[in-house]
Enzyme design. Structure first.
Site, PDB file in Angstrom:
ATOM      1  N   THR A 241      11.239 -15.620   7.230  1.00 28.12           N
ATOM      2  CA  THR A 241      10.470 -16.717   7.471  1.00 28.12           C
ATOM      3  C   THR A 241       8.980 -16.940   8.182  1.00 28.12           C
ATOM      4  O   THR A 241       9.064 -15.953   9.267  1.00 28.12           O
ATOM      5  CB  THR A 241      11.414 -17.989   8.299  1.00 28.12           C
ATOM      6  OG1 THR A 241      11.888 -17.540   9.211  1.00 28.12           O
ATOM      7  CG2 THR A 241      12.547 -18.344   7.240  1.00 28.12           C
TER       8      THR A 241
ATOM      9  N   VAL B 218      22.981 -21.485   3.117  1.00 20.90           N
ATOM     10  CA  VAL B 218      24.178 -20.823   3.793  1.00 20.90           C
ATOM     11  C   VAL B 218      24.249 -21.079   4.984  1.00 20.90           C
ATOM     12  O   VAL B 218      23.362 -20.900   5.966  1.00 20.90           O
ATOM     13  CB  VAL B 218      24.116 -19.285   3.472  1.00 20.90           C
ATOM     14  CG1 VAL B 218      25.237 -18.206   3.940  1.00 20.90           C
ATOM     15  CG2 VAL B 218      23.957 -18.850   2.030  1.00 20.90           C
TER      16      VAL B 218
ATOM     17  N   HIS C 125      13.343 -20.554  -2.422  1.00 23.51           N
ATOM     18  CA  HIS C 125      12.435 -20.634  -1.020  1.00 23.51           C
ATOM     19  C   HIS C 125      12.933 -21.698  -0.322  1.00 23.51           C
ATOM     20  O   HIS C 125      11.898 -22.532   0.372  1.00 23.51           O
ATOM     21  CB  HIS C 125      10.946 -20.540  -1.657  1.00 23.51           C
ATOM     22  CG  HIS C 125      10.103 -20.143  -0.967  1.00 23.51           C
ATOM     23  ND1 HIS C 125       9.419 -19.198  -1.064  1.00 23.51           N
ATOM     24  CD2 HIS C 125       9.538 -20.563   0.436  1.00 23.51           C
ATOM     25  CE1 HIS C 125       8.495 -18.744  -0.491  1.00 23.51           C
ATOM     26  NE2 HIS C 125       8.393 -19.723   0.721  1.00 23.51           N
TER      27      HIS C 125
ATOM     28  N   ARG D 297      16.555 -20.552   7.862  1.00 22.58           N
ATOM     29  CA  ARG D 297      16.409 -21.603   8.779  1.00 22.58           C
ATOM     30  C   ARG D 297      17.505 -21.417   9.875  1.00 22.58           C
ATOM     31  O   ARG D 297      17.215 -21.630  11.212  1.00 22.58           O
ATOM     32  CB  ARG D 297      16.499 -22.969   8.242  1.00 22.58           C
ATOM     33  CG  ARG D 297      15.437 -23.395   7.452  1.00 22.58           C
ATOM     34  CD  ARG D 297      15.689 -24.674   6.863  1.00 22.58           C
ATOM     35  NE  ARG D 297      14.263 -25.349   5.939  1.00 22.58           N
ATOM     36  CZ  ARG D 297      14.305 -24.894   4.797  1.00 22.58           C
ATOM     37  NH1 ARG D 297      15.506 -24.385   4.296  1.00 22.58           N
ATOM     38  NH2 ARG D 297      13.420 -25.664   3.982  1.00 22.58           N
TER      39      ARG D 297
ATOM     40  N   LYS E 237      12.188 -11.474  -4.910  1.00 23.73           N
ATOM     41  CA  LYS E 237      12.715 -12.782  -4.186  1.00 23.73           C
ATOM     42  C   LYS E 237      12.128 -13.972  -4.997  1.00 23.73           C
ATOM     43  O   LYS E 237      10.874 -14.467  -4.828  1.00 23.73           O
ATOM     44  CB  LYS E 237      12.267 -12.619  -2.745  1.00 23.73           C
ATOM     45  CG  LYS E 237      12.682 -13.937  -1.956  1.00 23.73           C
ATOM     46  CD  LYS E 237      12.649 -13.819  -0.493  1.00 23.73           C
ATOM     47  CE  LYS E 237      12.880 -15.091   0.345  1.00 23.73           C
ATOM     48  NZ  LYS E 237      11.847 -16.074   0.197  1.00 23.73           N
TER      49      LYS E 237
ATOM     50  N   TYR F 163       3.538 -10.882   0.369  1.00 29.50           N
ATOM     51  CA  TYR F 163       2.666 -11.684  -0.519  1.00 29.50           C
ATOM     52  C   TYR F 163       1.601 -10.790  -1.198  1.00 29.50           C
ATOM     53  O   TYR F 163       0.944 -10.133  -0.334  1.00 29.50           O
ATOM     54  CB  TYR F 163       2.245 -12.872  -0.116  1.00 29.50           C
ATOM     55  CG  TYR F 163       3.062 -14.059   0.394  1.00 29.50           C
ATOM     56  CD1 TYR F 163       3.904 -14.702  -0.720  1.00 29.50           C
ATOM     57  CD2 TYR F 163       3.406 -14.514   1.591  1.00 29.50           C
ATOM     58  CE1 TYR F 163       4.769 -15.489  -0.447  1.00 29.50           C
ATOM     59  CE2 TYR F 163       4.442 -15.576   1.850  1.00 29.50           C
ATOM     60  CZ  TYR F 163       5.175 -15.940   0.701  1.00 29.50           C
ATOM     61  OH  TYR F 163       6.161 -17.077   0.916  1.00 29.50           O
TER      62      TYR F 163
HETATM   63  C1  LIG Z   1      10.012 -22.161   7.856  1.00 30.52           C
HETATM   64  C2  LIG Z   1      10.036 -21.204   6.683  1.00 30.52           C
HETATM   65  C3  LIG Z   1       9.045 -20.288   6.309  1.00 30.52           C
HETATM   66  C4  LIG Z   1       9.193 -19.474   5.235  1.00 30.52           C
HETATM   67  N1  LIG Z   1       8.502 -18.430   4.997  1.00 30.52           N
HETATM   68  C5  LIG Z   1       8.636 -17.550   4.183  1.00 30.52           C
HETATM   69  C6  LIG Z   1       7.566 -16.617   3.893  1.00 30.52           C
HETATM   70  O1  LIG Z   1       7.003 -16.338   4.543  1.00 30.52           O
HETATM   71  N2  LIG Z   1       7.927 -15.508   2.889  1.00 30.52           N
HETATM   72  C7  LIG Z   1       9.206 -16.044   1.968  1.00 30.52           C
HETATM   73  O2  LIG Z   1       9.074 -14.891   1.000  1.00 30.52           O
HETATM   74  N3  LIG Z   1      10.089 -17.040   2.044  1.00 30.52           N
HETATM   75  C8  LIG Z   1       9.825 -17.872   3.125  1.00 30.52           C
HETATM   76  N4  LIG Z   1      10.689 -18.766   3.397  1.00 30.52           N
HETATM   77  C9  LIG Z   1      11.860 -18.990   2.282  1.00 30.52           C
HETATM   78  C10 LIG Z   1      13.101 -18.310   3.082  1.00 30.52           C
HETATM   79  O3  LIG Z   1      12.697 -16.710   2.965  1.00 30.52           O
HETATM   80  C11 LIG Z   1      14.289 -18.454   2.299  1.00 30.52           C
HETATM   81  O4  LIG Z   1      14.144 -18.104   1.157  1.00 30.52           O
HETATM   82  C12 LIG Z   1      14.742 -19.829   2.610  1.00 30.52           C
HETATM   83  O5  LIG Z   1      14.677 -19.879   4.078  1.00 30.52           O
HETATM   84  C13 LIG Z   1      16.403 -19.887   2.477  1.00 30.52           C
HETATM   85  O6  LIG Z   1      16.707 -21.088   2.641  1.00 30.52           O
HETATM   86  P1  LIG Z   1      17.816 -21.458   4.185  1.00 30.52           P
HETATM   87  O7  LIG Z   1      16.430 -21.666   5.007  1.00 30.52           O
HETATM   88  O8  LIG Z   1      18.363 -22.761   3.664  1.00 30.52           O
HETATM   89  O9  LIG Z   1      18.520 -20.271   4.612  1.00 30.52           O
HETATM   90  C14 LIG Z   1      10.539 -19.674   4.434  1.00 30.52           C
HETATM   91  C15 LIG Z   1      11.429 -20.679   4.572  1.00 30.52           C
HETATM   92  C16 LIG Z   1      11.284 -21.421   5.733  1.00 30.52           C
HETATM   93  C17 LIG Z   1      12.084 -22.419   6.090  1.00 30.52           C
HETATM   94  C1  LIG Z   2      -0.049 -19.474   6.225  1.00 33.84           C
HETATM   95  C2  LIG Z   2       0.534 -19.624   4.746  1.00 33.84           C
HETATM   96  C3  LIG Z   2       2.063 -19.904   4.867  1.00 33.84           C
HETATM   97  C4  LIG Z   2       2.400 -19.029   3.664  1.00 33.84           C
HETATM   98  C5  LIG Z   2       3.965 -18.735   3.377  1.00 33.84           C
HETATM   99  C6  LIG Z   2       5.065 -19.313   4.182  1.00 33.84           C
HETATM  100  C7  LIG Z   2       6.211 -19.738   3.435  1.00 33.84           C
HETATM  101  O1  LIG Z   2       6.409 -19.002   2.395  1.00 33.84           O
HETATM  102  C8  LIG Z   2       6.671 -20.961   3.500  1.00 33.84           C
HETATM  103  O2  LIG Z   2       7.838 -21.228   2.965  1.00 33.84           O
HETATM  104  O3  LIG Z   2       6.158 -21.619   4.434  1.00 33.84           O
END
Ligand SMILES: Cc1cc2nc3c(=O)[nH]c(=O)nc-3n(C[C@H](O)[C@H](O)[C@H](O)COP(=O)(O)O)c2cc1C
Ligand SMILES: CCCCCCC(=O)C(=O)O
Length: 366
Positions: free
Chosen positions: A79, A291, A257, A312, A233, A131
């Site tokens: 995240t 989860v 995501h 989260r 992913k 990314y």
């Molecule tokens: C605040 C936030 C930021 C996230 N940033 C990324 C990220 O930078 N790269 C990515 O592949 N997924 C990102 N995700 C998706 C998470 O890796 C993940 O797939 C998702 O949070 C899973 O669901 P959950 O929050 O219900 O556990 C982000 C999710 C959240 C909530």
């Molecule tokens: C600064 C750009 C944020 C990109 C990605 C972060 C992310 O994956 C998300 O879900 O938020």
């Protein structure tokens, strides 16, 4: 509130504590947030069919993932921008995962750098989420830095060529607080999300810097620049899962995501069975999204996942107490999963069989 004892307690604490800009960014899903809600709700559509009289005095919840011993089948999803939750951000999260013997995935968009995280948790099993930037030299350098810093796998996110429409971020005109930086990009234009724009600065960032042209052939390019195993992913259907296996990746994270990309995509747990059926023996399959309980872990494993990840919940743990908060979250998941496993008649993960979890319609038909 007393001491938090389940993930929901930590979530409630974070909702009361975090500044609006950060809270909304962390909690939001895309659009009307149906997928976000469904990620959790869909777990309730499955029932555990327990077995009994099977000697569960000693339980073992460890698992082998990408050839490594992992203490429990629950790891931490990537995240972005975790220092909005706690000053130690990703370093604290990675340390907690290290102490618990499980996997931590660092986001490209982190507020602690690859090297800082490696120094904070040198013995932990760390994967780097990637990314792909239009500037392939930027991408190449990220990969090389992750390799040098001892990260053990690359997690290529394939569901975010553009940024999902998250209404709260647009309304809030999200900006990263000025004291924080995208730590992997100090001094380059890729850091620029501290400035106020018409809408969320996140959309501008992703849309202008991420490479929207990437295709299956680019997996071969990525393989050509790294020796690390590659995990995709963001796969949600069997067709893409088969293509991933054909492309020679080592793993798949079934994920939407966290419901943040396109609303009404399926819940991850709904998509899992068709993917496992198509590629189960060819690549390791993991799942994330919604989860929050030990019973969810049991269900995901019975439906064929090797491991689950949480996004989260770790942010809520960080908000509560940094490293100690994330450890509490992981310990709660461990305890809940061990309890579910043993009381449902399994001493170890290999005792969980597909027939132990059914869709709730199974009982309606009887
Ligand atoms: C605040 C936030 C930021 C996230 N940033 C990324 C990220 O930078 N790269 C990515 O592949 N997924 C990102 N995700 C998706 C998470 O890796 C993940 O797939 C998702 O949070 C899973 O669901 P959950 O929050 O219900 O556990 C982000 C999710 C959240 C909530
Ligand atoms: C600064 C750009 C944020 C990109 C990605 C972060 C992310 O994956 C998300 O879900 O938020």
């Amino acid at each position: 509130m007393g001491e938090p004892i389940c993930i929901k307690d930590f979530e409630e604490f974070a909702y009361k504590t975090l500044p609006r800009n950060a809270l909304d960014y962390y909690r939001s899903g895309a659009g009307q947030q149906e997928t976000l809600a469904n990620n959790k709700r869909a777990y309730s559509n499955y029932r555990i069919r327990p077995r009994c009289l099977r000697n569960v005095a000693e339980t073992d919840i460890s698992v082998t993932v990408q050839g490594e011993h992992v203490s429990m089948p629950v790891g931490i999803s990537p995240t972005a921008m975790q220092r909005m939750a706690h000053p130690d951000g990703e370093c604290a999260n990675a340390k907690a995962a290290q102490d618990m013997g499980t996997i931590f995935i660092l986001s490209t968009i982190s507020t602690s750098s690859i090297e800082e995280v490696a120094e904070a948790a040198p013995r932990g099993i760390k994967w780097f989420q990637l990314y792909i930037y239009r500037d392939r030299e930027v991408t190449r350098q990220l990969v090389s830095r992750a390799e040098h810093a001892g990260f053990r796998a690359l997690v290529l996110t394939v569901d975010a060529p553009f940024f999902g429409l998250r209404l709260a971020d647009i309304r809030n005109k999200f900006v990263l607080p000025p004291h924080l930086k995208l730590a992997n990009f100090q001094g380059t234009k890729s850091t620029d999300i501290n400035k106020s724009k018409a809408g969320s600065s996140l959309n501008d960032y992703v849309n202008s810097l991420f490479d929207q042209t990437i295709e299956w052939k680019d997996i071969a390019w990525l393989k050509s620049i790294t020796k690390l195993p590659i995990i995709l992913k963001g796969i949600l259907n069997f067709e893409d899962a088969i293509m991933a296996a054909d492309a020679g990746v080592s793993g798949i994270i079934v994920s939407n995501h966290g419901g943040r990309q396109v609303d009404t995509w399926p819940a991850s747990i709904e998509a899992l069975p068709e993917i496992v059926k198509a590629v189960g023996d060819r690549v390791e399959v993991y799942v994330d999204g919604g989860v929050t309980q030990g019973t969810d872990v049991f269900k995901a494993l019975a439906l064929g996942a090797k491991m689950v990840f949480m996004g989260r919940p770790a942010l809520w743990g960080l908000t509560y107490a940094g490293e100690a908060g994330v450890k509490k979250i992981l310990n709660i998941m461990k305890r809940e999963f061990e309890s579910t496993l043993a009381i449902s008649g399994c001493a170890r993960i290999s005792d969980i069989t597909p027939s132990m979890v059914v869709h709730k319609s199974y009982y309606a038909k009887l």
